[in-house]
Design a protein around this motif. Structure first.
Motif, short mmCIF file in Angstrom:
data_model
loop_
_atom_site.label_atom_id
_atom_site.label_comp_id
_atom_site.label_asym_id
_atom_site.label_seq_id
_atom_site.Cartn_x
_atom_site.Cartn_y
_atom_site.Cartn_z
N GLY A 1 -9.56 8.08 -9.59
CA GLY A 1 -9.58 8.99 -8.45
C GLY A 1 -8.25 9.12 -7.73
O GLY A 1 -7.79 10.24 -7.45
N PRO A 2 -7.56 8.01 -7.41
CA PRO A 2 -6.27 8.15 -6.72
C PRO A 2 -5.25 8.95 -7.53
O PRO A 2 -4.52 9.77 -6.98
N GLY B 1 -3.09 17.26 -5.69
CA GLY B 1 -2.69 17.39 -4.30
C GLY B 1 -3.85 17.44 -3.33
O GLY B 1 -3.81 18.19 -2.35
N VAL B 2 -4.90 16.64 -3.59
CA VAL B 2 -6.06 16.61 -2.69
C VAL B 2 -6.26 15.18 -2.22
O VAL B 2 -5.68 14.23 -2.76
N GLY B 3 -7.12 15.00 -1.20
CA GLY B 3 -7.37 13.69 -0.64
C GLY B 3 -8.60 13.02 -1.23
O GLY B 3 -9.31 13.57 -2.08
N ALA B 4 -8.86 11.80 -0.74
CA ALA B 4 -10.02 11.03 -1.21
C ALA B 4 -11.32 11.75 -0.90
O ALA B 4 -12.28 11.68 -1.68
N SER B 5 -11.37 12.47 0.21
CA SER B 5 -12.59 13.16 0.57
C SER B 5 -12.95 14.24 -0.44
O SER B 5 -14.13 14.48 -0.74
N LEU C 1 -20.18 4.82 -1.24
CA LEU C 1 -19.63 3.48 -1.47
C LEU C 1 -18.84 3.42 -2.78
O LEU C 1 -17.70 2.93 -2.81
N ILE C 2 -19.42 3.91 -3.86
CA ILE C 2 -18.74 3.79 -5.14
C ILE C 2 -17.53 4.72 -5.21
O ILE C 2 -16.67 4.55 -6.08
N THR C 3 -17.48 5.70 -4.30
CA THR C 3 -16.28 6.54 -4.22
C THR C 3 -15.19 5.86 -3.40
O THR C 3 -14.03 5.78 -3.81
N PHE C 4 -15.56 5.36 -2.24
CA PHE C 4 -14.57 4.82 -1.31
C PHE C 4 -13.99 3.48 -1.77
O PHE C 4 -12.87 3.14 -1.39
N PHE C 5 -14.75 2.71 -2.56
CA PHE C 5 -14.30 1.36 -2.85
C PHE C 5 -13.01 1.35 -3.66
O PHE C 5 -12.15 0.49 -3.47
N ASN C 6 -12.85 2.30 -4.58
CA ASN C 6 -11.60 2.37 -5.34
C ASN C 6 -10.43 2.74 -4.45
O ASN C 6 -9.31 2.25 -4.64
N PHE C 7 -10.68 3.61 -3.47
CA PHE C 7 -9.61 3.94 -2.52
C PHE C 7 -9.34 2.74 -1.61
O PHE C 7 -8.19 2.52 -1.18
#
Length: 777
Positions: free
Chosen positions: A103-104, A111-115, A339-345
């Motif tokens: 994802g990062p 050119g997009v963010g984590a959201s 959760l599974i999205t944010f944890f890598n960030f």
């Protein structure tokens, strides 16, 4: 069916109401009632007697003995079905795992963010949820679930390849959605396939093995990414390699076959009933026949009464345990998808872990779940065998512990401690999901498992996941990954508490499922042996509105061509009983049968085609349509030809000349009596087999009531069975020979009209006025 001939009270099929005797009656009508009552009472006795045997056939023994060794239990079936489904779920998580782990890098490329990455993942979950229903509908009547599952694997492989070729964030979102739609087969079809392939007593262990593949995919995807990094592949190259690997794995699963519906549930329960009847008749044992409807001539066939897709969904939503589980899944989805999205960030920003570091973390923290799942399978099996409620409580408790540990891990300042807390939390989470999925698969009939899995999928990923992404992405943007992860523990704990509470209802719902299958087999056996059942038979009906119960175990029967009066106090549940028969108020328990065919959960319009017509008190017409338009609507609702409709119009106008005078007048401008005439005209056009009339005389002048009663007699004389709900005893007993009396949601009397007059404890002074004259005149 029961009757009360003395001073005690009684209820058909309900011991709570007191003692009961056989219904009174004379001549042919009395003989028919006696035969039908004997058949129903025999079914009731069998249902109670076979409940425990049925539970044992489903693996619920009440003991804590060690289960049969798995290798011996599945020797005849083999391991290939399990291995094939494990392979499919293993590659199902490839693209999602790649999107999350990479994802990062993907966000920086586009050119997009984590959201934005979180939204793309949420769209994938939404597509997966929306596709569950079409896939389930496709396999509802024909066992082709294996074909759909294997076909989905090829779609995943193609979508993974094209995701690596995406030129922007939203083109990637398109391929991710295609992948998500295909993944709907995993969430809706894999569990039913496993439960129909392997017998009760092995399913918790089989499913725990299956879940090791799911958790193994969480290890395989990051491990694969770490391996590809050795070859210096970009994230696009990794996706292309994943797609090629997926094609190779899917080829291994092409021999997967569908075992059919209910091989180890419905068929085993039918075998139990068959053995019971064989012992009773001392006949030579025969193999139980395949599932079918054995009905009397003129009864609806199996196609007419088989539940369609949304009827099954409505049926499932009436099961208390399913409703609780779905609420729990929604709360869990609010936590899980973000959760599974944010944890890598979180690992990227808080601990500065690169692509390889995040991949290694995913492998290490999820690896602990694999041996724990293998150890948990036999434990869950024993809990289920002893008491299924223990499985739900065990799952809820473990889920709560796991969620709290994952939230705490984000606050720990030492990387090793953070990783350890996260790993233990994931173990608890994995075992909890395995346990609750076992409960979900066992609490519903075999043919409805795919529907239940689809509902769970929509609750988890569609409703819960979408809400979590929309509302909690803002928390991440404002406060960072640590606060976002900690805040997710709130819905996670709510999910654990709700799932723990599902233990209150699971045993009752399991018993109800067993009883339904036993009852169907007993009904079929009675009919095939030459026995007879009433035209309409309601058994042990429980009906309520929201949380307010109205009917408490009501039983009610109507013979072919019979005129029945249904009396009772205000609020006794008479109108609710008619709604349950016509489909307007689905029961939460019990059954409604038409000539032995189960119509309990059919939609009202389908019952109209079966000959059930309901005239609701004061609401029997379309107010903004004219008389002619109303009558033609009734005809076209049955698909009748124009000539049949015109003949019905002529019959109605002949019976009610007043309607002929007002043929072009709107129903809203007519009197109450004229509207009741119009409502009865429906029966003259439809010519139903069963006519339910609610409060025929309500608010009408005696002369109008007389005209309406004459028409009711005429309709009944032409062969239509009539159920007349009335407050007025003298009106009801002037046309009916058989009577029922209801009070406080229970049936207090079932017998002859003359016998009801002797029950002064039921017919209080307000009801008795003029009643004796009506019966003796």
């Amino acid at each position: 069916m029961t009757a009360v001939g003395d001073g005690s009270t009684g209820s058909a099929g309900s011991s709570a109401s007191g003692g009961s005797t056989n219904p009174t009656g004379s001549g042919e009508a009395g003989r028919r009632h006696a035969e039908a009552a004997a058949s129903i009472e025999a079914i009731e006795r069998s249902r109670e007697r076979l409940r425990l045997a049925g539970r044992r056939s489903l693996g619920i023994t009440g003991s804590d003995e060690s289960p049969v060794p798995l290798r011996r239990a599945v020797a005849e079936i083999g391991w290939y079905p399990l291995v094939a489904l494990m392979a499919l779920i293993l590659i199902d998580q490839f693209l999602a795992g790649g999107l999350l782990t990479l994802g990062p890098e993907i966000s920086r490329t586009f050119g997009v963010g984590a959201s934005t990455i979180a939204v793309i993942y949420g769209l994938q979950a939404l597509a997966m949820s929306l596709a569950s229903f079409p896939l389930t509908a496709m396999v509802q009547h024909r066992p082709r679930r294996a074909l759909a599952a294997v076909g989905s694997g090829f779609v995943w492989a193609v979508a993974t390849v094209f995701a690596g070729l995406a030129t922007g964030a939203w083109s990637m979102a398109l391929f991710i959605c295609v992948y998500g739609a295909a993944s709907g087969s995993v969430r809706s079809l894999h569990l039913p396939l496993l439960f129909d392939t392997y017998p009760a007593g092995t399913r918790a262990r089989i499913y725990s093995l299956y879940m090791t593949a799911l958790w193994g995919s969480l290890i395989l995807a990051p491990a694969f990414i770490a391996l590809m990094s050795v070859f210096h592949l970009t994230w696009r190259g990794v996706f292309l390699a994943m797609g090629c690997f997926s094609f190779a794995v899917v080829l291994v699963t092409v021999r997967l076959r569908d075992p059919g519906f209910g091989r180890w549930d419905a068929e085993r329960l039918r075998a139990v009933v068959h053995e019971e009847r064989t012992v009773k008749t001392t006949a030579a044992p025969e193999a139980p026949e395949p599932e079918q409807d054995r009905t009397v001539p003129g009864a609806p066939d199996s196609y007419e009464t088989s539940l369609r897709f949304f009827e099954v969904v409505r049926r499932l939503l009436l099961i208390p345990t399913i409703r609780r589980l779905l609420v729990g899944y929604v709360a869990l989805g609010v936590m899980l998808t973000p959760l599974i999205t944010f944890f890598n960030f979180f690992l990227d920003e808080q601990w500065h872990q690169g692509r390889v570091g995040r991949a290694v973390f995913g492998v290490a923290t999820n690896a602990l779940a694999l041996p724990c799942l293998l150890l948990a399978g036999p434990r869950i099996e024993r809990l289920y065998a002893r008491n299924p409620a223990l499985v739900s409580r065990f799952a809820g408790l473990l889920l709560t512990v796991g969620v709290v540990l994952i939230g705490v891990s984000a606050l720990l300042p030492v990387f090793v401690l953070m990783a350890a807390a996260n790993a233990v939390g994931m173990v608890a989470f994995a075992v909890a999901i395995t346990a609750i999925s076992t409960a979900l698969g066992n609490v519903v009939p075999a043919r409805m498992r795919a529907h239940a899995a689809s509902l769970a999928n929509i609750a988890l990923y569609g409703a819960g996941g979408l809400v979590g992404q929309l509302f909690l992405s803002g928390v991440y943007d404002r406060s960072g990954p640590v606060v976002a992860i900690v805040s997710l523990t709130v819905p996670g704990v709510i999910a654990g508490v709700v799932l723990f509470g599902s233990g209150k209802t699971i045993n009752e719902d399991l018993d109800r499922m067993v009883e339904e299958i036993v009852e169907q087999e007993e009904v079929s056996a009675v009919l095939s042996s030459g026995g007879r059942l009433p035209m309409l038979s309601c058994r042990d009906l429980h009906v309520g509105y929201d949380d307010v119960k109205v009917l408490f175990g009501v039983s009610f029967t109507v013979e072919e061509g019979e005129m029945v009066a249904l009396l009772g106090t205000n609020g006794a549940g008479k109108s609710t009983l008619l709604k349950a028969i016509s489909g307007l108020a689905p029961p939460t328990g019990g059954s409604v049968r038409l000539h032995g065919a189960d119509i309990t959960y059919l939609e009202p319009q389908r019952r109209v085609h079966l000959g059930v017509c309901h005239v609701a008190g004061g609401r029997g017409s379309f107010r903004d349509l004219t008389v002619v338009e109303n009558l033609r609507t009734y005809g076209y609702a049955l698909g009748r030809d124009r000539r049949a409709v015109e003949r019905g119009l002529e019959a109605t106008f002949e019976a009610f000349p007043r309607l002929a005078e007002r043929r072009d007048q709107r129903a809203s401008t007519m009197s109450g009596g004229e509207n009741q005439m119009l409502a009865l005209g429906r029966a003259l056009i439809m010519r139903p087999r069963l006519l339910l009339i609610d409060e025929l005389s309500l608010g009408l002048a005696p002369k109008i009531v007389g005209e309406l009663l004459e028409m009711v007699r005429r309709i009944n004389a032409e062969g239509t069975a009539v159920v007349l709900v009335e407050q007025s005893v003298n009106i009801a007993l002037s046309v009916a020979d058989h009577a029922y009396f209801m009070e406080k949601g229970e049936m207090r009397f079932d017998g002859s009209a003359a016998g009801l007059l002797g029950r002064t404890d039921l017919l209080r002074a307000v009801f008795l006025r003029g009643a004796t004259q009506a019966v003796t005149s």
